[in-house]
Design an enzyme around this catalytic site. Sequence first.
Site, PDB file in Angstrom:
ATOM      1  N   ARG A 230       0.832  -1.205   0.000  1.00 56.31           N
ATOM      2  CA  ARG A 230       0.000   0.000   0.000  1.00 56.31           C
ATOM      3  C   ARG A 230       0.865   1.253   0.000  1.00 56.31           C
ATOM      4  O   ARG A 230       0.520   2.265  -0.617  1.00 56.31           O
ATOM      5  CB  ARG A 230      -0.943   0.001   1.213  1.00 56.31           C
ATOM      6  CG  ARG A 230      -1.956   1.147   1.172  1.00 56.31           C
ATOM      7  CD  ARG A 230      -2.967   1.051   2.302  1.00 56.31           C
ATOM      8  NE  ARG A 230      -3.638  -0.236   2.260  1.00 56.31           N
ATOM      9  CZ  ARG A 230      -3.811  -1.024   3.305  1.00 56.31           C
ATOM     10  NH1 ARG A 230      -3.357  -0.666   4.485  1.00 56.31           N
ATOM     11  NH2 ARG A 230      -4.431  -2.171   3.187  1.00 56.31           N
TER      12      ARG A 230
ATOM     13  N   ASP B 100     -13.171  -3.584   5.574  1.00 55.88           N
ATOM     14  CA  ASP B 100     -13.054  -4.751   4.696  1.00 55.88           C
ATOM     15  C   ASP B 100     -13.877  -5.941   5.176  1.00 55.88           C
ATOM     16  O   ASP B 100     -13.704  -7.066   4.694  1.00 55.88           O
ATOM     17  CB  ASP B 100     -11.589  -5.159   4.524  1.00 55.88           C
ATOM     18  CG  ASP B 100     -10.898  -5.528   5.826  1.00 55.88           C
ATOM     19  OD1 ASP B 100     -11.595  -5.670   6.856  1.00 55.88           O
ATOM     20  OD2 ASP B 100      -9.659  -5.680   5.816  1.00 55.88           O
TER      21      ASP B 100
ATOM     22  N   ARG C   1      13.035  -5.217   7.030  1.00 62.62           N
ATOM     23  CA  ARG C   1      11.931  -5.961   7.619  1.00 62.62           C
ATOM     24  C   ARG C   1      10.627  -5.542   6.940  1.00 62.62           C
ATOM     25  O   ARG C   1      10.549  -5.490   5.715  1.00 62.62           O
ATOM     26  CB  ARG C   1      11.892  -5.754   9.127  1.00 62.62           C
ATOM     27  CG  ARG C   1      13.146  -6.236   9.851  1.00 62.62           C
ATOM     28  CD  ARG C   1      12.977  -6.195  11.351  1.00 62.62           C
ATOM     29  NE  ARG C   1      14.194  -6.628  12.024  1.00 62.62           N
ATOM     30  CZ  ARG C   1      14.288  -6.823  13.323  1.00 62.62           C
ATOM     31  NH1 ARG C   1      13.228  -6.636  14.100  1.00 62.62           N
ATOM     32  NH2 ARG C   1      15.428  -7.212  13.867  1.00 62.62           N
TER      33      ARG C   1
ATOM     34  N   ARG D 274      -2.401   7.656   9.929  1.00 67.92           N
ATOM     35  CA  ARG D 274      -2.446   6.253   9.524  1.00 67.92           C
ATOM     36  C   ARG D 274      -3.572   6.039   8.526  1.00 67.92           C
ATOM     37  O   ARG D 274      -4.711   6.475   8.733  1.00 67.92           O
ATOM     38  CB  ARG D 274      -2.649   5.349  10.743  1.00 67.92           C
ATOM     39  CG  ARG D 274      -3.092   3.934  10.402  1.00 67.92           C
ATOM     40  CD  ARG D 274      -2.944   2.957  11.539  1.00 67.92           C
ATOM     41  NE  ARG D 274      -3.922   1.885  11.488  1.00 67.92           N
ATOM     42  CZ  ARG D 274      -3.934   0.893  10.600  1.00 67.92           C
ATOM     43  NH1 ARG D 274      -3.011   0.835   9.653  1.00 67.92           N
ATOM     44  NH2 ARG D 274      -4.875  -0.037  10.638  1.00 67.92           N
TER      45      ARG D 274
END
Length: 249
Positions: free
Chosen positions: A33, A211, A51, A94
């Site tokens: 994303r 979702d 990572r 976020r």
Amino acid sequence: MRVRMKPEDTLPLLQVKVADLTPRVLVAGDPARVQRIAGLLDDARQLAATREYVTWAGTYKGVAINVMSHGVGSAGAGAVFEELCRGGAERIIRVGTAGGLQPDVKDGDVVVATAAVRCDGLSRRLVPLEWPAVADVDITVALRQAAAASELTVHTGVVLTADNFYPSPVLPNDQPMWRDFGAVAVEMEVSALYTVASINGVAAGAVVAIDGNPLADQDESMAGYEPFRDVVDRAVDGAIRAGLEALVD
């Protein structure tokens, strides 16, 4: 007291030089994303990949920003948020996904998180449980206005942040309780963001695409969970664009 790192320092986990960070940062759990968001920026360039942490820099509407992934869960994400604060971030938003908890919070909707229930394992090690995890008011208003322009259904309210994606086979599921208290969605990182940002004096907000609805759509096996659908993708796009607009507002 807010800890500040020097411009020549490198953030240990993100492996990004402090000098390459901007005051405005958009974060998302999924590295894919983040790459998608980077495609919407001008002069985008990848700074680091270590990572689950992938960091980009670029401009949006002429404003320099960073975009980076924080992975899944409060502990790893909280380390990212802390490094961003120490590196000089002033505004962190976020952009993520979540499950709806209320019956009217459905697949393809968007939620702007005003606050978060702190059922994560990290924030209680940073501040007492009595301290609230609350979004910045100005960012919340900007996110709400930007999300409304997407023509998606937009909800505003408290989200539940919990560390467990799958329910316990032994302990009772507490999501119905939080739903009855009024929580609109469940996700895994917002309370960590709001807590870390608050104690560092940084403004933070969050917008998430819905979702699924774990209480309405699935049994506890989560077998019915299907996040990769067009209706969700459209909501993710709306959340991304709302996050970018609010970040540079």
